[in-house]
Design a protein around this motif. Structure first.
Motif, short mmCIF file in Angstrom:
data_model
loop_
_atom_site.label_atom_id
_atom_site.label_comp_id
_atom_site.label_asym_id
_atom_site.label_seq_id
_atom_site.Cartn_x
_atom_site.Cartn_y
_atom_site.Cartn_z
N LYS A 275 -62.92 47.33 -3.44
CA LYS A 275 -61.72 46.13 -3.01
C LYS A 275 -61.52 45.22 -4.39
CE LYS A 275 -59.37 44.61 -0.11
NZ LYS A 275 -58.34 45.60 0.53
N GLN A 276 -61.01 45.95 -5.29
CA GLN A 276 -60.51 44.94 -6.36
C GLN A 276 -59.08 44.69 -6.14
OE1 GLN A 276 -61.64 44.53 -9.42
NE2 GLN A 276 -63.78 45.40 -8.98
N PHE A 277 -58.84 43.32 -6.11
CA PHE A 277 -57.65 42.84 -6.10
C PHE A 277 -56.92 42.77 -7.39
CE2 PHE A 277 -54.40 39.53 -5.31
CZ PHE A 277 -54.00 39.78 -4.13
N LYS B 59 -56.21 44.58 -9.84
CA LYS B 59 -56.98 45.16 -10.77
C LYS B 59 -57.02 46.79 -10.96
CE LYS B 59 -60.32 42.17 -12.10
NZ LYS B 59 -61.65 41.61 -12.10
N LYS C 160 -50.47 30.96 -16.20
CA LYS C 160 -51.18 29.70 -15.91
C LYS C 160 -52.20 29.35 -17.24
CE LYS C 160 -51.85 29.69 -10.96
NZ LYS C 160 -52.99 29.62 -9.80
N PHE C 161 -52.85 30.66 -17.64
CA PHE C 161 -53.71 30.37 -18.91
C PHE C 161 -53.05 30.00 -19.82
CE2 PHE C 161 -56.37 32.25 -15.71
CZ PHE C 161 -57.69 31.83 -16.01
N HIS D 61 -68.03 28.40 -17.03
CA HIS D 61 -68.73 29.51 -16.79
C HIS D 61 -67.89 30.59 -16.56
CE1 HIS D 61 -71.66 26.47 -15.89
NE2 HIS D 61 -70.84 26.11 -15.12
N GLN D 62 -66.62 30.45 -16.96
CA GLN D 62 -66.01 31.75 -16.37
C GLN D 62 -66.21 32.87 -17.17
OE1 GLN D 62 -64.42 29.85 -19.08
NE2 GLN D 62 -62.51 30.73 -19.44
N LYS E 113 -68.36 36.94 -10.96
CA LYS E 113 -67.19 36.99 -10.36
C LYS E 113 -67.11 37.49 -8.99
CE LYS E 113 -65.44 39.33 -14.14
NZ LYS E 113 -64.53 40.03 -14.77
N ARG F 228 -65.07 41.24 -4.18
CA ARG F 228 -64.82 41.23 -5.71
C ARG F 228 -63.22 40.86 -5.28
NH1 ARG F 228 -68.23 44.59 -9.09
NH2 ARG F 228 -69.88 44.92 -7.71
N GLY F 229 -62.75 40.32 -6.67
CA GLY F 229 -61.35 39.99 -6.45
C GLY F 229 -60.84 38.85 -7.46
N HIS F 230 -61.82 37.76 -7.62
CA HIS F 230 -61.78 36.78 -8.68
C HIS F 230 -61.79 37.27 -10.01
CE1 HIS F 230 -61.46 33.12 -6.32
NE2 HIS F 230 -62.48 33.36 -5.50
N GLU F 231 -60.90 36.72 -10.97
CA GLU F 231 -60.72 37.34 -12.21
C GLU F 231 -61.59 36.62 -13.08
OE1 GLU F 231 -56.73 37.02 -12.77
OE2 GLU F 231 -56.43 38.56 -11.01
N TYR F 232 -62.31 35.40 -12.85
CA TYR F 232 -63.05 34.86 -13.54
C TYR F 232 -64.23 34.33 -12.62
CZ TYR F 232 -59.84 35.06 -17.53
OH TYR F 232 -58.96 35.60 -18.44
N ALA F 233 -65.09 33.66 -13.39
CA ALA F 233 -66.47 33.33 -12.64
C ALA F 233 -65.86 32.41 -11.24
CB ALA F 233 -67.27 32.39 -13.38
N ASP G 112 -60.38 31.52 -12.29
CA ASP G 112 -59.23 32.18 -12.33
C ASP G 112 -58.15 31.26 -11.91
OD1 ASP G 112 -59.17 32.51 -9.49
OD2 ASP G 112 -59.67 34.48 -9.46
N THR H 66 -57.44 30.16 -8.96
CA THR H 66 -57.31 30.13 -7.38
C THR H 66 -58.40 29.88 -6.44
OG1 THR H 66 -57.98 32.48 -7.16
CG2 THR H 66 -55.67 32.33 -7.90
#
Lengths: 713, 347
Positions: free
Chosen positions: A23-25, A27, A234-235, A309-310, B234, B261-266, B286, B288
């Motif tokens: 389930k990769q969104f 990606k 956005k980044f 923490h990202q 993530k 899964r799906g978030h691109e960052y923590a 990310d 969102t």
């Protein structure tokens, strides 16, 4: 406790890591290429992985080791468990990090003995106490280390490393040998940072202010680096990251409790908040500035609080930085912990204190490393194609609780009456103009089962499943259709729509790409398309939109190609550009005024952009053209909910459920045939109607009960 | 009400948003100047007057605020967690100053949570590795739990069992503690330095939930044994902790039921829906805020909604306690957005 009573409930079941990968969104799906790398491997978004520590020789080595071995026999139980070792990649650098963090904490046992000869006098005087407590608090020590060990045990033991020894030596005097039960690597990793930082720590304390500016800018730089490949606008526009860039470049410094430009005159920090408020900035009530706070207990910088923490594994560096300044250095710059530091003087010191046994194991590890450094090259080259095939085969399966089953193979309903001799009743109008909608799923399934290699039948089944609100079945059928006939345009388009509905953007892009590629009508424009299609994943959407727009423009005589408009509409819809998507669907509708699917699509895009009221008309049109169009009925129900017409909504959803139920064969199990999305929606509606008893019926998917209760009024 | 209500609080990046358990449309926001890097904090009180949000009141603090919790016993009170290690109790009928302040944590206090069952108590967790139990009437903490050897990012009371808390930490574990268990070391002298060799307290269950930091967790409001965790990896993971034996020997384990899964960052904050056992909201770096459903089987869509309006890291999110499906999220773009999670029609 009540919790205990719940043991052995049926819901406990193994969760296979492979399943969750799916389930990769948004990606790259390429990730699944390698089971030994738990995270996504190749995605362009995975910027953090480009950082050095992810490539530590140790990690690579281990991975090579495991992949080399598992390529041989994939399905043996042994290797089923070796899939779980995929976490090895994380745990190796990770476990060392955990240790470092343990040692930084003043109250942890490890810190006490590892630091005892270098840390502040205050702690020194307590050494006795500590060593005393070591005897008594053995169990704690053992316990705490065990939290970290399991990962490593798994990894090292099965990787041919020495299994961990019993934890006996804890009663011995405080000395580095205490660490010996752990594997050699850990000793090295853990040791050297400490040995190394010992002197810097003493030196840096007095001039912490200078260092902290350095560290701040460096940390900011690291942070900026980690997102530098981020394509999300956005980044790029982020004020916070802008600030980080300025901190990195020393254009901005921290002074007291505010941020000022480097010349120290203007408090430009507020620019980052668009100068909206001056109050917030200058209102420091106390004098405990940043620098003061920095020198507080354990030399903990206040900067820590903002380090986000990202970041993934490589952020270990930053995170360890949190624990205290000296560690930042050691962890940052000693990346190849094992190999490079071995050359330093410290190792000699530690070698002297090393026991014979330790030396033996260290030697063994080095030999082992050397061995594997040579092997993998040979082996990987040879086994790659082999591995790829295995990989491909593997991709067609998924592990479920009941074993390994093929992926994406359409599940036909059991006991289909149309297959039991009644097949002649089916109206064969398929090849005449436009197939009709009155056929039900069972009929179509029967047709497919009699002609398993007919892509048209699969396609029709897929579209019907879409209409009947069963997206997964639809995807499977449509995938089958394009497998059988890769140039099947309609099937690609329908597949794109299904993927969009599933939130799988990449799948949708790929399907549209296939559609463009196989579209012979515009062959002359192929160069233009290719241009768009070769774009990288991140730009694929834009490229496809550009390409389709171009195609729409060159259509002969200004006529509207409904398919192109539909494809464009789908693309725009994935990007939540509902206004434009709606225009596209409307354009398509203008040339195909009898297509109920298009009516529903216009309706859905309208509803998506918050115009539920307008959507209703389109749904009704779709239903006039095809009264058994379940999806339109369900969407109509949703719009009614949004307009707070709960009674009507419940009626529509109930109708949709009843229609869905008609698709069931007489095998008796109707529960699987109705979709849970509809039930969930109906449940919510029942709650809004203040009818909890109806909501309860929804929980059990009891259509009969619901019908009775609801229509009895 | 599909259009989000939004409120901008210039110069203060948000760290946490919470709905009042007593008043339908009342929200509180913990925020910090300079993204919490240096400088002050501010507590905002906001009310939802559909379709807009309005700022009612603000309190300034000397250090950044990282979290807050409404009192479960007093409709006008709430506690905040500060970067300087202090905890403050506020009465929103009064102006300017807190009615009580405690300072025992030696490092940043990162979460506070008020017990739903023993409404006298709240708990705080800090980067000093401890979680502390408090009651508003006492000048010192009631109990100190050396929960982890590393930063404790969140400590939460179970909504089902009194005296049961779950903590998560940068050491990659999630732990469940029974506060009544006897084996805790004595609390250090208030104000004094923490003891040098205090071993971690004994957890009823330790779940090695991730190989990296776990930043957030939440208890399911309907299933006493379900906990969700998320963090630097993530991934959002739903845990079944039914093997936990409170008061027994310490256990390590936990079964991961689902992963999203799906978030691109923590993922920075996660919360189960109070109205449904199967909905989870998550806020991430990310930029969102997403909503997930746990009932859909893989490969069915588990992602229900993406809120992409924020332009900086999304740090906090909270479901309305009164209005089903209403979600608030707050971010470093200094905005708090309130919106309804829509059911998306399909093409």
């Amino acid at each position: 406790m009540a919790l205990r009573a719940l043991i052995n409930d049926a819901e406990c079941g193994p969760v296979n890591p492979l399943q969750s990968l799916s389930k990769q969104f948004d990606k790259d799906r390429g990730i699944q290429q390698d089971h030994f790398w738990p995270g996504p491997a190749g995605s362009s978004r995975e910027v953090f992985r480009t950082q050095p520590s992810a490539h530590s020789p140790l990690v690579q080595e281990a991975a090579q080791f495991f992949s080399g071995q598992s390529g041989v026999s994939e399905f043996s139980p042994l290797h089923a468990s070796s899939f779980n070792l995929s976490s090895l990649r994380d745990t190796l650098p990770q476990s060392s990090k955990q240790y470092v963090s343990v040692t930084t904490h003043p109250s942890s046992w490890a810190a006490d003995f590892l630091n005892h000869d270098v840390v502040s006098p205050g702690l020194h005087s307590q050494t006795e106490e500590i060593s005393g407590s070591f005897g008594s608090s053995d169990s704690h020590a053992v316990q705490s280390r065990q939290q970290y060990l399991p990962h490593m045990n798994r990894g090292f033991a099965s990787g041919g490393f020495r299994p961990p020894m019993p934890v006996a030596p804890f009663h011995t005097p405080l000395s580095p040998e205490l660490t010996q039960p752990r594997s050699e690597y850990v000793i090295l990793e853990e040791h050297f940072p400490h040995e190394e930082h010992a002197s810097p720590q003493e030196q840096t304390q007095p001039c912490a202010g200078a260092i902290d500016a350095d560290e701040l800018s460096r940390t900011a730089g690291l942070l900026v680096d980690t997102v530098k490949e981020e394509t999300n606008p956005k980044f790029k526009n982020s004020a916070f990251l802008g600030l980080m860039r300025q901190l990195r470049d020393r254009e901005m410094v921290v002074e007291g409790t505010t941020m000022v430009t480097a010349d120290g005159t203007t408090g430009r920090a507020q620019d980052f908040f668009s100068s909206r408020d001056v109050k917030g900035k200058g209102k420091a009530k106390g004098e405990n500035g940043w620098a003061d706070a920095f020198q507080e207990a354990n030399g903990t910088p206040v900067t820590t609080s903002w380090v986000p923490h990202q970041l993934t594994y490589d952020q270990d560096q930053l995170l360890d930085a949190n624990k205290g300044l000296p560690y930042r250095k050691t962890v940052h710059f000693g990346q190849p912990v094992v190999s490079e530091i071995t050359t330093s003087d410290e190792i000699k010191a530690s070698e002297e204190t090393e026991s014979l046994e330790d030396r033996y194991w260290r030697q063994e590890n080095e030999d082992y490393k050397a061995y594997w450094n040579n092997i993998p090259e040979r082996q990987t080259r040879r086994s790659d194609p082999e591995w790829d095939t295995l990989q491909q085969d593997w991709d067609h399966f998924e592990a479920t609780a009941t074993g390994i089953t093929p992926v994406s193979f359409y599940q036909f309903q059991a006991r289909n009456p149309y297959l039991t001799g009644a097949s002649s009743t089916r109206v064969h109008s398929l090849h005449s103009d436009g197939w009709h909608s009155n056929e039900n799923i069972l009929e179509m399934e029967a047709a497919v089962q009699q002609e398993m290699r007919n892509p048209t039948l699969w396609y029709q089944l897929g579209v019907k499943q879409q209409e009947n609100e069963r997206e997964l079945h639809a995807i499977q059928a449509l995938q089958r259709a394009v497998e059988l006939d890769p140039s099947y345009l309609e099937a690609w388009l329908a597949l794109a729509i299904s993927y969009t509905n599933e939130g799988d953007r990449n799948g949708a892009y790929k399907a549209i790409e296939h559609w463009v590629r196989s579209n012979t009508r515009y062959e002359s424009r192929m160069p233009m398309m290719d241009q768009g299609i070769q774009a990288a994943d991140s730009e694929k959407r834009e490229a496809l939109v550009r390409c389709l727009m171009g195609l729409a423009r060159v259509a002969p005589n200004g006529e509207v190609d409904a398919d192109i408009q539909t494809a464009l509409g789908v693309l725009l819809n994935t990007d939540e550009d509902y206004q434009k998507a709606q225009d596209c669907f409307r354009a398509a509708l203008s040339v195909r005024p009898d297509d109920w699917l298009l009516y529903n699509r216009v309706g859905a895009t309208l509803a998506n952009s918050g115009r539920a009221m307008d959507a209703v008309w389109y749904y009704h049109q779709a239903l006039v053209l095809n009264p058994s169009y379940i999806r339109a009925r369900f969407n109509l129900g949703i719009s009614c909910i949004n307009m707070k017409q709960y009674d009507e909504a419940a009626q529509h959803i109930l109708d949709a459920l009843v229609l869905q139920e008609h698709d069931a064969s007489d095998s008796g199990d109707t529960r699987g045939i109705t979709s849970s999305a509809l039930w969930d929606c109906l449940r919510t509606t029942s709650m809004h109607l203040q009818r909890p008893e109806l909501a309860a019926l929804c929980e059990t998917h009891d259509l009969e009960g619901f019908r009775k209760a609801f229509s009895s009024e | 009400m599909n259009t989000p209500g939004s409120l901008h609080t210039p110069a203060f990046a948000h760290y946490s948003v919470k709905w009042s358990p007593f008043h339908t449309g009342r929200l509180a926001l913990a925020s910090s100047a300079n993204y919490g890097l240096v400088g002050n904090g501010r507590l905002h009180l906001v009310s939802l007057v559909p379709p807009t949000l309005q700022l009612d009141k603000a309190y300034d603090t000397q250090d950044g605020l990282y979290d807050l919790a409404w009192s479960e016993i007093h409709e006008n009170q709430l506690v905040t967690a500060s970067g300087d290690g202090s905890i403050k109790l506020w009465d929103i009928m009064l102006n300017d100053l807190p009615i009580r302040a405690w300072h025992e944590h030696s490092r940043e206090v990162f979460s506070v949570d008020w017990s739903n069952l023993d409404k006298e108590f709240f708990i705080s967790s800090s980067w000093d590795g401890t979680a502390k139990l408090w009651t508003p009437h006492r000048p010192h903490s009631v109990q100190t739990l050396q929960a982890h050897s590393a930063c404790v990012y969140q400590a939460l009371f179970s909504p089902h069992h009194p005296s049961t808390i779950a903590t998560c930490s940068s050491d990659g574990t999630m732990r469940i503690f029974d506060l009544r268990a006897p084996s805790f070391p004595a609390a250090p002298v208030p104000g004094g330095a923490p003891g040098p060799a205090q071993p971690p307290a004994q957890a009823a269950l330790t779940v090695p939930a991730s190989t990296t930091e776990i930043l957030t967790l939440d208890w399911n409001k309907y299933r006493p044994y379900n906990i969700v965790t998320a963090g630097v990896d993530k991934t959002i993971k739903v845990w079944d902790c039914r093997m936990v034996k409170l008061g027994g020997t310490p256990e390590v384990g936990g079964i991961c039921e689902k992963e999203f899964r799906g978030h691109e960052y923590a993922v920075r904050k996660i919360q189960w829906c109070p109205h449904r056992p199967d909905l989870i909201a998550s806020a991430s770096y990310d930029m969102t805020c997403r909503v997930w459903s746990t009932t859909s089987n893989p490969p069915a869509p588990s992602l229900v909604h993406i809120h992409g309006a924020h332009t900086e890291f999304v740090i906090g999110c909270a479901w309305s306690l009164f209005d089903e499906g209403l979600l608030a999220s707050c971010s470093w773009d200094c905005k708090v957005n309130v919106y309804r999670v829509p059911i998306n029609p399909l093409l």
